[in-house]
Scaffold this motif. Structure first.
Motif, PDB file in Angstrom:
ATOM      1  N   THR A   1       7.266  54.488 -14.604  1.00  0.00           N
ATOM      2  CA  THR A   1       8.292  54.938 -13.668  1.00  0.00           C
ATOM      3  C   THR A   1       9.334  53.876 -13.358  1.00  0.00           C
ATOM      4  OG1 THR A   1       6.828  54.314 -11.832  1.00  0.00           O
ATOM      5  CG2 THR A   1       6.744  56.604 -12.593  1.00  0.00           C
ATOM      6  N   GLY A   2       9.104  52.632 -13.738  1.00  0.00           N
ATOM      7  CA  GLY A   2      10.075  51.585 -13.443  1.00  0.00           C
ATOM      8  C   GLY A   2       9.543  50.201 -13.741  1.00  0.00           C
ATOM      9  N   PRO A   3      10.373  49.151 -13.548  1.00  0.00           N
ATOM     10  CA  PRO A   3      10.003  47.787 -13.931  1.00  0.00           C
ATOM     11  C   PRO A   3       9.466  46.915 -12.799  1.00  0.00           C
ATOM     12  CG  PRO A   3      12.351  47.881 -13.546  1.00  0.00           C
ATOM     13  CD  PRO A   3      11.812  49.260 -13.238  1.00  0.00           C
ATOM     14  N   SER A   4       9.131  47.507 -11.641  1.00  0.00           N
ATOM     15  CA  SER A   4       8.610  46.679 -10.554  1.00  0.00           C
ATOM     16  C   SER A   4       7.199  46.206 -10.880  1.00  0.00           C
ATOM     17  CB  SER A   4       8.592  47.459  -9.245  1.00  0.00           C
ATOM     18  OG  SER A   4       7.577  48.458  -9.277  1.00  0.00           O
ATOM     19  N   ALA A   5       6.738  45.214 -10.139  1.00  0.00           N
ATOM     20  CA  ALA A   5       5.388  44.685 -10.377  1.00  0.00           C
ATOM     21  C   ALA A   5       4.330  45.771 -10.221  1.00  0.00           C
ATOM     22  CB  ALA A   5       5.109  43.518  -9.422  1.00  0.00           C
ATOM     23  N   SER A   6       4.450  46.589  -9.193  1.00  0.00           N
ATOM     24  CA  SER A   6       3.441  47.628  -8.968  1.00  0.00           C
ATOM     25  C   SER A   6       3.492  48.681 -10.073  1.00  0.00           C
ATOM     26  CB  SER A   6       3.645  48.280  -7.599  1.00  0.00           C
ATOM     27  OG  SER A   6       4.923  48.890  -7.503  1.00  0.00           O
ATOM     28  N   GLU A   7       4.696  49.029 -10.524  1.00  0.00           N
ATOM     29  CA  GLU A   7       4.832  50.062 -11.551  1.00  0.00           C
ATOM     30  C   GLU A   7       4.323  49.572 -12.910  1.00  0.00           C
ATOM     31  OE1 GLU A   7       8.736  52.574 -10.065  1.00  0.00           O
ATOM     32  OE2 GLU A   7       9.003  50.508 -10.754  1.00  0.00           O
ATOM     33  N   ILE A   8       4.659  48.340 -13.268  1.00  0.00           N
ATOM     34  CA  ILE A   8       4.181  47.799 -14.541  1.00  0.00           C
ATOM     35  C   ILE A   8       2.673  47.617 -14.498  1.00  0.00           C
ATOM     36  CG2 ILE A   8       4.222  45.782 -16.074  1.00  0.00           C
ATOM     37  CD1 ILE A   8       7.154  45.431 -15.376  1.00  0.00           C
ATOM     38  N   THR A   9       2.162  47.079 -13.395  1.00  0.00           N
ATOM     39  CA  THR A   9       0.724  46.878 -13.263  1.00  0.00           C
ATOM     40  C   THR A   9      -0.031  48.191 -13.397  1.00  0.00           C
ATOM     41  OG1 THR A   9       0.996  44.929 -11.856  1.00  0.00           O
ATOM     42  CG2 THR A   9      -1.097  46.106 -11.700  1.00  0.00           C
ATOM     43  N   ARG A  10       0.456  49.222 -12.710  1.00  0.00           N
ATOM     44  CA  ARG A  10      -0.220  50.522 -12.774  1.00  0.00           C
ATOM     45  C   ARG A  10      -0.215  51.067 -14.205  1.00  0.00           C
ATOM     46  NH1 ARG A  10       1.514  55.006 -13.662  1.00  0.00           N
ATOM     47  NH2 ARG A  10       3.676  54.385 -13.306  1.00  0.00           N
ATOM     48  N   ALA A  11       0.933  50.975 -14.877  1.00  0.00           N
ATOM     49  CA  ALA A  11       1.024  51.501 -16.239  1.00  0.00           C
ATOM     50  C   ALA A  11       0.115  50.739 -17.194  1.00  0.00           C
ATOM     51  CB  ALA A  11       2.474  51.435 -16.725  1.00  0.00           C
ATOM     52  N   VAL A  12       0.057  49.416 -17.049  1.00  0.00           N
ATOM     53  CA  VAL A  12      -0.809  48.606 -17.911  1.00  0.00           C
ATOM     54  C   VAL A  12      -2.272  48.944 -17.645  1.00  0.00           C
ATOM     55  CG1 VAL A  12      -1.609  46.255 -18.396  1.00  0.00           C
ATOM     56  CG2 VAL A  12       0.837  46.722 -18.196  1.00  0.00           C
ATOM     57  N   GLU A  13      -2.629  49.049 -16.377  1.00  0.00           N
ATOM     58  CA  GLU A  13      -4.015  49.347 -16.015  1.00  0.00           C
ATOM     59  C   GLU A  13      -4.427  50.711 -16.557  1.00  0.00           C
ATOM     60  OE1 GLU A  13      -6.880  49.267 -12.038  1.00  0.00           O
ATOM     61  OE2 GLU A  13      -4.778  48.667 -11.917  1.00  0.00           O
ATOM     62  N   GLU A  14      -3.550  51.705 -16.424  1.00  0.00           N
ATOM     63  CA  GLU A  14      -3.868  53.039 -16.940  1.00  0.00           C
ATOM     64  C   GLU A  14      -3.939  53.025 -18.466  1.00  0.00           C
ATOM     65  OE1 GLU A  14      -0.978  55.705 -15.343  1.00  0.00           O
ATOM     66  OE2 GLU A  14      -1.862  55.708 -13.334  1.00  0.00           O
ATOM     67  N   GLY A  15      -3.072  52.223 -19.109  1.00  0.00           N
ATOM     68  CA  GLY A  15      -3.098  52.135 -20.561  1.00  0.00           C
ATOM     69  C   GLY A  15      -4.393  51.542 -21.078  1.00  0.00           C
ATOM     70  N   ILE A  16      -4.862  50.466 -20.454  1.00  0.00           N
ATOM     71  CA  ILE A  16      -6.132  49.861 -20.851  1.00  0.00           C
ATOM     72  C   ILE A  16      -7.270  50.855 -20.630  1.00  0.00           C
ATOM     73  CG2 ILE A  16      -7.825  48.053 -20.329  1.00  0.00           C
ATOM     74  CD1 ILE A  16      -5.504  46.225 -19.629  1.00  0.00           C
ATOM     75  N   GLY A  17      -7.265  51.491 -19.477  1.00  0.00           N
ATOM     76  CA  GLY A  17      -8.333  52.435 -19.171  1.00  0.00           C
ATOM     77  C   GLY A  17      -8.375  53.602 -20.144  1.00  0.00           C
ATOM     78  N   ALA A  18      -7.190  54.111 -20.537  1.00  0.00           N
ATOM     79  CA  ALA A  18      -7.138  55.253 -21.452  1.00  0.00           C
ATOM     80  C   ALA A  18      -7.637  54.859 -22.837  1.00  0.00           C
ATOM     81  CB  ALA A  18      -5.712  55.786 -21.532  1.00  0.00           C
ATOM     82  N   MET A  19      -7.218  53.712 -23.337  1.00  0.00           N
ATOM     83  CA  MET A  19      -7.666  53.274 -24.660  1.00  0.00           C
ATOM     84  C   MET A  19      -9.142  52.920 -24.647  1.00  0.00           C
ATOM     85  SD  MET A  19      -4.506  51.097 -26.298  1.00  0.00           S
ATOM     86  CE  MET A  19      -4.312  49.973 -24.918  1.00  0.00           C
ATOM     87  N   ARG A  20      -9.607  52.361 -23.543  1.00  0.00           N
ATOM     88  CA  ARG A  20     -11.028  52.022 -23.407  1.00  0.00           C
ATOM     89  C   ARG A  20     -11.874  53.297 -23.460  1.00  0.00           C
ATOM     90  NH1 ARG A  20     -14.577  51.383 -19.094  1.00  0.00           N
ATOM     91  NH2 ARG A  20     -16.052  49.647 -19.246  1.00  0.00           N
ATOM     92  N   SER A  21     -11.367  54.377 -22.865  1.00  0.00           N
ATOM     93  CA  SER A  21     -12.104  55.651 -22.874  1.00  0.00           C
ATOM     94  C   SER A  21     -12.221  56.197 -24.287  1.00  0.00           C
ATOM     95  CB  SER A  21     -11.386  56.667 -21.975  1.00  0.00           C
ATOM     96  OG  SER A  21     -11.386  56.240 -20.623  1.00  0.00           O
ATOM     97  N   ILE A  22     -11.176  56.006 -25.095  1.00  0.00           N
ATOM     98  CA  ILE A  22     -11.229  56.460 -26.492  1.00  0.00           C
ATOM     99  C   ILE A  22     -12.334  55.740 -27.228  1.00  0.00           C
ATOM    100  CG2 ILE A  22      -9.970  56.470 -28.688  1.00  0.00           C
ATOM    101  CD1 ILE A  22      -7.400  56.832 -27.046  1.00  0.00           C
ATOM    102  N   TRP A  23     -12.440  54.425 -27.018  1.00  0.00           N
ATOM    103  CA  TRP A  23     -13.479  53.643 -27.703  1.00  0.00           C
ATOM    104  C   TRP A  23     -14.878  54.071 -27.242  1.00  0.00           C
ATOM    105  CZ3 TRP A  23     -16.836  49.743 -25.585  1.00  0.00           C
ATOM    106  CH2 TRP A  23     -17.638  49.140 -26.554  1.00  0.00           C
ATOM    107  N   MET A  24     -14.991  54.451 -25.972  1.00  0.00           N
ATOM    108  CA  MET A  24     -16.298  54.807 -25.411  1.00  0.00           C
ATOM    109  C   MET A  24     -16.746  56.210 -25.798  1.00  0.00           C
ATOM    110  SD  MET A  24     -15.943  53.129 -21.606  1.00  0.00           S
ATOM    111  CE  MET A  24     -17.503  53.792 -21.054  1.00  0.00           C
ATOM    112  N   GLU A  25     -15.824  57.018 -26.338  1.00  0.00           N
ATOM    113  CA  GLU A  25     -16.184  58.395 -26.681  1.00  0.00           C
ATOM    114  C   GLU A  25     -17.282  58.399 -27.748  1.00  0.00           C
ATOM    115  OE1 GLU A  25     -12.635  60.261 -27.968  1.00  0.00           O
ATOM    116  OE2 GLU A  25     -11.814  60.505 -25.956  1.00  0.00           O
ATOM    117  N   PRO A  26     -18.279  59.298 -27.618  1.00  0.00           N
ATOM    118  CA  PRO A  26     -19.363  59.372 -28.609  1.00  0.00           C
ATOM    119  C   PRO A  26     -18.860  59.877 -29.953  1.00  0.00           C
ATOM    120  CG  PRO A  26     -19.508  61.173 -27.019  1.00  0.00           C
ATOM    121  CD  PRO A  26     -18.438  60.256 -26.511  1.00  0.00           C
TER     122      PRO A  26
END
Length: 258
Positions: free
Chosen positions: A233-258
């Motif tokens: 949604t934007g380049p602020s610290a909170s917006e970038i942090t949230r997007a990075v955190e969600e990106g890691i979590g989403a890719m991590r879920s793919i790896w964890m899938e059976p």
């Protein structure tokens, strides 16, 4: 490598799978010779690196894995190996990226929110080391105990800040999405080189293979980050942090899938 030394990985299934993927590929690269077509590493082979980060629930690795590493590598926190968390890695990298972006776009107010002064940063611009150090300190705080994970976070913050400063054109900075994807790539890359450095630098392969391997690892980390589904949604610290955190979590879920 970004993090060198005697650290041999955190001993978790994610670390072992990652080491196996990288070393088998690097062995094939070395065996083919320097003049052969590159032995490409599939971005999916780096997915186990996302299992190195603890979620908000405190778990690293896949289902049933413990929260911390049990490896014998040195430099990590009390549990044996590096104790990474999605939230902390996202926060420090996100703050550094946002600070560099605010400086690049002349947003003094956003810099003040991060504890930085635009005028002072401009004065430090002639010394890239000083400029980067100010942003890294604002993003990460003082380096207290020199653990593997602390060094990783500071390295990522430094690399991301420099990338934001230099990317794009003189008049056009990178977009917020480009910033987030590069931040994701650097977090992945540094975790990978930390966990695999001892095996990659054990002297069993020619120097050219190790150097080319690191270059390709960086490129593959970027390719993996490009696959992440993001909402930015934007380049602020909170917006970038949230997007990075969600990106890691989403890719991590793919790896964890059976």
């Amino acid at each position: 490598m970004g993090t060198k030394g005697s650290y041999t990985g955190n001993g978790t299934p994610a670390s072992k799978e990652l080491q196996s993927n990288v070393t088998q590929w690097l062995d094939a690269l070395a065996a083919a010779g320097p003049d052969a077509p590159p032995q490409q590493l599939d971005p999916g082979q780096l997915l186990p690196s996302l299992g190195l980060f603890r979620s908000s629930g405190g778990h690293a690795d896949g289902p049933g894995a413990g929260a911390g590493g049990g490896g014998t590598g040195t430099g990590g926190s009390a549990g044996g190996g590096a104790q990474r968390t999605i939230a902390q890695s996202s926060r420090t990298a996100g703050r550094a990226a946002a600070a560099a972006y605010a400086y690049r776009t002349g947003d003094a107010g956003a810099l003040r929110e991060l504890g930085l002064d635009y005028t002072q940063l401009r004065a430090a611009a002639s010394d890239p080391i000083d400029w980067t150090s100010r942003i890294v300190d604002a993003a990460c705080g003082p380096l207290a105990d020199g653990t593997i994970e602390d060094k990783e976070r500071r390295f990522v913050a430094s690399e991301v800040a420099q990338w934001v400063l230099e990317a794009g054109t003189a008049d056009t900075p990178p977009s917020a999405e480009e910033v987030v994807r590069e931040t994701l790539a650097m977090i992945i890359f540094e975790a990978v080189v930390s966990e695999t450095a001892a095996k990659m630098n054990d002297g069993s392969r020619p120097a050219w293979a190790t150097a080319d391997g690191e270059r390709q690892l960086r490129e593959t980390a970027r390719a993996l980050a490009d696959r992440a589904s993001l909402t930015i949604t934007g380049p602020s610290a909170s917006e970038i942090t949230r997007a990075v955190e969600e990106g890691i979590g989403a890719m991590r879920s793919i790896w964890m899938e059976p």
